[in-house]
Each structure stands twice: as C-alpha cells, then as structure tokens.
Motif scaffolding. Structure first.
Motif, PDB file in Angstrom:
ATOM      1  N   UNK A  55       0.833  -1.197   0.000  1.00 47.43           N
ATOM      2  CA  UNK A  55       0.000   0.000   0.000  1.00 47.43           C
ATOM      3  C   UNK A  55       0.868   1.247   0.000  1.00 47.43           C
ATOM      4  N   UNK A  56       0.280   2.362  -0.410  1.00 42.63           N
ATOM      5  CA  UNK A  56       0.983   3.645  -0.410  1.00 42.63           C
ATOM      6  C   UNK A  56       1.398   4.019   1.011  1.00 42.63           C
ATOM      7  N   UNK A  57       2.648   4.465   1.164  1.00 39.92           N
ATOM      8  CA  UNK A  57       3.136   4.883   2.485  1.00 39.92           C
ATOM      9  C   UNK A  57       2.351   6.090   2.970  1.00 39.92           C
ATOM     10  N   UNK A  58       2.062   6.120   4.278  1.00 36.37           N
ATOM     11  CA  UNK A  58       1.264   7.198   4.860  1.00 36.37           C
ATOM     12  C   UNK A  58       1.912   7.682   6.153  1.00 36.37           C
ATOM     13  N   UNK A  59       1.914   8.992   6.364  1.00 32.97           N
ATOM     14  CA  UNK A  59       2.484   9.555   7.576  1.00 32.97           C
ATOM     15  C   UNK A  59       1.603   9.263   8.794  1.00 32.97           C
ATOM     16  N   UNK A  60       2.225   9.299   9.974  1.00 30.08           N
ATOM     17  CA  UNK A  60       1.470   9.196  11.212  1.00 30.08           C
ATOM     18  C   UNK A  60       0.740  10.514  11.461  1.00 30.08           C
ATOM     19  N   UNK A  61      -0.198  10.506  12.401  1.00 28.93           N
ATOM     20  CA  UNK A  61      -0.936  11.729  12.715  1.00 28.93           C
ATOM     21  C   UNK A  61      -0.004  12.832  13.193  1.00 28.93           C
ATOM     22  N   UNK A  62       0.986  12.472  14.017  1.00 23.79           N
ATOM     23  CA  UNK A  62       1.934  13.473  14.531  1.00 23.79           C
ATOM     24  C   UNK A  62       2.754  14.055  13.388  1.00 23.79           C
ATOM     25  N   UNK A  63       3.256  13.194  12.501  1.00 23.17           N
ATOM     26  CA  UNK A  63       4.032  13.668  11.351  1.00 23.17           C
ATOM     27  C   UNK A  63       3.172  14.549  10.453  1.00 23.17           C
ATOM     28  N   UNK A  64       1.910  14.158  10.293  1.00 24.15           N
ATOM     29  CA  UNK A  64       1.021  14.913   9.419  1.00 24.15           C
ATOM     30  C   UNK A  64       0.737  16.300   9.975  1.00 24.15           C
ATOM     31  N   UNK A  65       0.581  16.419  11.277  1.00 24.85           N
ATOM     32  CA  UNK A  65       0.353  17.742  11.887  1.00 24.85           C
ATOM     33  C   UNK A  65       1.534  18.664  11.629  1.00 24.85           C
ATOM     34  N   UNK A  66       2.747  18.141  11.697  1.00 26.42           N
ATOM     35  CA  UNK A  66       3.940  18.955  11.447  1.00 26.42           C
ATOM     36  C   UNK A  66       3.995  19.405   9.989  1.00 26.42           C
ATOM     37  N   UNK A  67       3.662  18.504   9.077  1.00 26.36           N
ATOM     38  CA  UNK A  67       3.673  18.838   7.651  1.00 26.36           C
ATOM     39  C   UNK A  67       2.623  19.910   7.353  1.00 26.36           C
ATOM     40  N   UNK A  68       1.432  19.741   7.903  1.00 28.23           N
ATOM     41  CA  UNK A  68       0.349  20.701   7.644  1.00 28.23           C
ATOM     42  C   UNK A  68       0.672  22.070   8.219  1.00 28.23           C
ATOM     43  N   UNK A  69       1.307  22.094   9.382  1.00 21.94           N
ATOM     44  CA  UNK A  69       1.677  23.372   9.987  1.00 21.94           C
ATOM     45  C   UNK A  69       2.689  24.109   9.110  1.00 21.94           C
ATOM     46  N   UNK A  70       3.675  23.374   8.592  1.00 20.57           N
ATOM     47  CA  UNK A  70       4.689  24.001   7.735  1.00 20.57           C
ATOM     48  C   UNK A  70       4.095  24.487   6.420  1.00 20.57           C
ATOM     49  N   UNK A  71       3.062  23.818   5.931  1.00 24.47           N
ATOM     50  CA  UNK A  71       2.438  24.166   4.642  1.00 24.47           C
ATOM     51  C   UNK A  71       1.288  25.150   4.782  1.00 24.47           C
ATOM     52  N   UNK A  72       0.952  25.552   6.010  1.00 21.61           N
ATOM     53  CA  UNK A  72      -0.277  26.324   6.233  1.00 21.61           C
ATOM     54  C   UNK A  72      -0.403  27.581   5.374  1.00 21.61           C
ATOM     55  N   UNK A  73       0.640  28.421   5.235  1.00 22.98           N
ATOM     56  CA  UNK A  73       0.470  29.622   4.396  1.00 22.98           C
ATOM     57  C   UNK A  73       0.094  29.284   2.958  1.00 22.98           C
ATOM     58  N   UNK A  74       0.755  28.288   2.386  1.00 19.93           N
ATOM     59  CA  UNK A  74       0.463  27.925   1.001  1.00 19.93           C
ATOM     60  C   UNK A  74      -0.899  27.244   0.892  1.00 19.93           C
TER      61      UNK A  74
END
Length: 329
Positions: A55-74
């Motif tokens: 299956x496609x690799x998927x981030x954990x919830x904690x990792x995903x929160x960090x990614x979303x925070x960094x991408x928030x302006x865009x």
C-alpha cells in the motif's frame, strides 16, 4: 464483454508491466526517454521493485500535523484555486491533491461517492507520493523534474498504480522556491487524449493561481507589478516597496527577468528589473520628479541629507533617485 473478462485482461496487463519496465531499462533506453530515465531512478537510485504490491506509504498523525503546519500559508492561499479546479474536474471522477515539496498530500478534493475508491488508491491526506517512495508517478516525478507533466496509466513505475492517470504541476512559494505540487488523478478507463490535455492545462493554470495568491498574501503592503505579458504568464509578479525597490519576485518573474535573492538584497530598482525605457506619460512623470528633487536640493544648498529629510525619504533612497534621474551626470 463480461466484467470477469475485463478483470482478467486487467490482471494480465499488470503481470506484464514489471517485465516491460525491466526490459526497457535493460535495453539502455533511459538515456533516450525522460519517462524511462524516471523508471531508471526508481529502480537504480531508489531501489524500488515495479512488481511490489504494498500500500501507499502514509504519515502518522503526529508527522502529518507537522507537515500541515509548515504548509499552512500555502494551503490557505490555495483554497479558492482548489475549489475551482475541483468544480471543473470533480464531476468527471477526478481527485484533486495538493502536496508539499516531499510529495505528501496535505489537502484534497473529491466527490463523497468516490472517497472510498480514492482512499484505496492512496489519494488521501498523509499519503507519500515522492518518486523515492512510489517510483515514477505524476506528483513525485513532477517534483523530481521540476516541471508540469502527466503520467498516464502504465507509464507509472509501480504495477499497483498503472490504472491511474495523473496530471501534475509544481507550485512555488513567495520566494520562488519549489514548495509542492498540484495534482489531478483519476482511474477512469475511458479517458481520451483530449480530456487528459484539458486536465493538464487546468492543473497548470490553477498552480500558477496558487502561486500568485500566496505571493500577494506574503507582501500585503507592497505594490504588486505584473512582470511581462499577462497572456504568457499572469504569475510573473514583482512586489515593489514605496521606494520603488523590488522586495519580492515569483518564480515566473525570477525566470523571466533573471532576478535572484542577491539582486533583491542589493536593493534592486523595479525600473532596472523590468528594463523599462521611459516614454510618453512616464517620461513626463520622471521630469516632474526630477524637478522636485532639484528644488529640494536647492533649498538645502546641496545638502543631500537635508534634502532627503524634506522629501521624507532616506539619504540612500534620494541618492538612488539622483542616479536614476540623472543617469549621464
């Protein structure tokens, strides 16, 4: 034609795909084809197996929160463009994805009725579509090659992805750096070449719209100037301050005008960046400005600092104006 027969044909195609990839690479074709060069990276650089069925690799919830925070302006800047793109393609069984620069999906649009199917395909928030993880695919290969492209069905590296057609365009941040990708993917079996072309054009246009919106949000107090022909690139924008200095430039403007971070840091006049030669009404405005500066200097007996204070600008700004207004002096 029975459904069972169609499914058996599909399985036959999948069984042949990994052999086709290996044969193409063993023939040394990678140097002759951008697609096969990506297949070569997938196998030799990233050590992937085209037959792998995981299956496609998927981030954990904690990792995903960090990614979303960094991408928030865009991500915030992208909302309207994502909605418009989905309205254009969602009814045709397509999924819209916005990823970060590592190919992680951070936002998406699809019809509720298609959600289960798209989740099964890995077209969901948190899924990792980098070339290093998924091999040749729209998102990962777009980010690796830094260009808009379509990876159609068996052009994918992994066998598990060959029912997908993915059109993707890179998205740059307000500093002109690659920040992510915008993708439209579908597993429709009846896609025509013309429809794929329309999707690709819509994706590229939406990506440029996201860049322009992110740029305007990053420079709210600056004057935004279109740097070039709007019919060719409406995303070639400059941010100019009250001293007519360039304080920001989109990726398109940097490419078109040769603008770098160093030139911006060196206090680049907008006129120099745009290569403008004054004429007509503009020349009249420059003559008027030259008269104001000369009168200020006359009242201050030639004292540049005093003249700058009377004009409400810094000494450095007045010095630049003197050079610009009297280029042959």
């Amino acid at each position: 034609m029975s459904k069972k027969w169609v499914e058996s044909v599909g399985k036959g195609i999948e069984a042949d795909h990994s052999d086709r990839v290996r044969r193409a690479l063993s023939d040394g074709a990678a140097a002759r084809s951008a697609l096969q060069a990506s297949w070569c990276r997938s196998m030799d650089l990233h050590g992937l197996d085209p037959a792998e069925q995981g299956r496609t690799a998927t981030l954990t919830d904690i990792e995903m929160r960090e990614v979303c925070q960094a991408m928030e302006p865009l991500t915030c800047a992208a909302q309207s463009a994502l909605d418009r793109l989905y309205l254009a393609v969602g009814g045709a069984g397509c999924c819209v994805l916005l990823t970060n620069g590592q190919g992680v999906a951070v936002d998406r649009r699809s019809a509720d009725v298609d959600d289960e199917t798209f989740r099964r395909w890995g077209l969901w928030q948190g899924a990792v579509w980098s070339e290093a993880v998924e091999g040749t695919n729209g998102i990962g290969t777009c980010l690796a090659e830094h260009r808009p492209l379509t990876i159609h069905k068996d052009q994918h590296f992994h066998t598990r992805n060959i029912r997908l057609s993915c059109s993707t365009a890179p998205v740059h941040d307000h500093l002109g750096r690659l920040a992510g990708a915008l993708d439209v993917s579908t597993a429709r079996a009846d896609l025509t070449e013309g429809f794929v072309g329309l999707i690709a054009a819509a994706v590229t246009e939406a990506a440029r719209s996201i860049e322009a919106q992110a740029f305007r949000q990053a420079f709210p107090r600056a004057r935004i100037v279109l740097a070039g022909d709007p019919e060719r690139s409406a995303s070639a924008l400059l941010a100019v301050d009250r001293h007519d200095l360039v304080v920001g430039a989109t990726h398109a403007a940097r490419m078109a005008l040769g603008i770098t971070d160093a030139r911006i840091a060196g206090q680049l006049p907008a006129e120099d960046a745009l290569g403008l030669a004054p004429s007509g009404a503009e020349a009249e405005l420059i003559d008027a400005e030259r008269g104001v500066v000369r009168r200020a200097l006359a009242r201050s007996s030639g004292n540049v600092s005093a003249a700058a204070r009377s004009l409400g600008v810094s000494r450095a700004t007045l010095h630049r104006k003197l050079i610009r207004l009297n280029p042959h002096s």
